[in-house]
Design a protein around this motif. Structure first.
Motif, mmCIF file in Angstrom:
data_model
loop_
_atom_site.group_PDB
_atom_site.id
_atom_site.type_symbol
_atom_site.label_atom_id
_atom_site.label_comp_id
_atom_site.label_asym_id
_atom_site.label_seq_id
_atom_site.Cartn_x
_atom_site.Cartn_y
_atom_site.Cartn_z
ATOM 1 N N HIS A 1 0.736 -1.364 -0.237
ATOM 2 C CA HIS A 1 0.021 0.182 0.205
ATOM 3 C C HIS A 1 1.013 1.277 -0.010
ATOM 4 C CE1 HIS A 1 -3.794 -2.207 1.106
ATOM 5 N NE2 HIS A 1 -2.382 -3.291 1.878
ATOM 6 N N GLU A 2 0.857 2.165 -1.222
ATOM 7 C CA GLU A 2 1.531 3.079 -1.281
ATOM 8 C C GLU A 2 1.090 4.367 -0.392
ATOM 9 O OE1 GLU A 2 5.192 5.576 -1.877
ATOM 10 O OE2 GLU A 2 4.205 3.084 -2.772
ATOM 11 N N GLY A 3 2.013 4.684 0.541
ATOM 12 C CA GLY A 3 1.731 6.153 1.762
ATOM 13 C C GLY A 3 1.644 5.556 2.491
ATOM 14 N N PHE A 4 1.980 4.308 2.951
ATOM 15 C CA PHE A 4 1.211 3.200 4.782
ATOM 16 C C PHE A 4 2.592 2.452 4.290
ATOM 17 C CE2 PHE A 4 -2.471 4.520 3.081
ATOM 18 C CZ PHE A 4 -3.285 4.939 4.274
ATOM 19 N N SER A 5 3.506 2.621 6.023
ATOM 20 C CA SER A 5 4.674 2.177 6.609
ATOM 21 C C SER A 5 3.999 1.083 7.784
ATOM 22 C CB SER A 5 5.712 2.745 6.007
ATOM 23 O OG SER A 5 5.641 3.192 7.165
ATOM 24 N N LEU A 6 5.072 0.655 8.541
ATOM 25 C CA LEU A 6 5.527 -0.281 9.265
ATOM 26 C C LEU A 6 5.692 0.153 10.515
ATOM 27 C CD1 LEU A 6 3.933 -2.648 9.899
ATOM 28 C CD2 LEU A 6 5.754 -4.336 10.449
ATOM 29 N N GLY A 7 4.923 0.507 11.518
ATOM 30 C CA GLY A 7 5.702 0.949 12.773
ATOM 31 C C GLY A 7 5.977 0.324 13.873
ATOM 32 N N MET A 8 6.260 0.413 14.636
ATOM 33 C CA MET A 8 6.119 -0.226 15.940
ATOM 34 C C MET A 8 5.920 0.582 16.890
ATOM 35 S SD MET A 8 9.703 -0.952 18.193
ATOM 36 C CE MET A 8 11.344 0.394 17.523
ATOM 37 N N ASN A 9 5.463 0.381 18.761
ATOM 38 C CA ASN A 9 5.421 0.943 19.928
ATOM 39 C C ASN A 9 5.486 -0.019 21.121
ATOM 40 O OD1 ASN A 9 5.404 3.150 21.282
ATOM 41 N ND2 ASN A 9 3.347 3.503 21.393
ATOM 42 N N LYS A 10 6.164 0.579 22.248
ATOM 43 C CA LYS A 10 5.803 -0.426 22.665
ATOM 44 C C LYS A 10 4.509 -0.219 23.978
ATOM 45 C CE LYS A 10 8.260 -1.070 27.220
ATOM 46 N NZ LYS A 10 9.793 -1.071 28.125
#
Length: 95
Positions: free
Chosen positions: A38-47
């Motif tokens: 999906h162009e314009g979206f990426s993966l993030g991570m958080n605690k």
């Protein structure tokens, strides 16, 4: 859908995020960047702790998860979380 976390990635998370046994890491969709599906979206991570997890895996006493509302991003693929020496951080692959 599954989450797979390599030993090297788990070690990086423990060191960089000061994880203790029983802590949670959430992988989530964020606006911006570029993902494989999906162009314009990426993966993030958080605690943070889960609210409505779709998938969760225990690795070395820590829990890694994806919320139900973010499953669409993975396009029915598994998530492999590995460690990249060059960037000294996690790298994400989709199987």
């Amino acid at each position: 859908m599954q989450i797979k976390v390599t030993d090297q990635a788990a070690q990086w998370f423990k060191q960089e995020l000061d994880l203790n046994e029983g802590d949670y890491i959430r992988f989530f969709v964020r606006y911006g960047g570029s993902g494989p599906f999906h162009e314009g979206f990426s993966l993030g991570m958080n605690k943070e702790e889960p609210m409505d997890p779709a998938v969760i895996v225990n690795k070395d006493g820590c829990q890694y998860f994806i919320e139900e509302r973010d499953v669409w991003f993975f396009n029915e693929h598994d998530l492999l979380v590995d460690y990249d020496e060059k960037s000294d951080g996690p790298i994400y692959r989709y199987d």
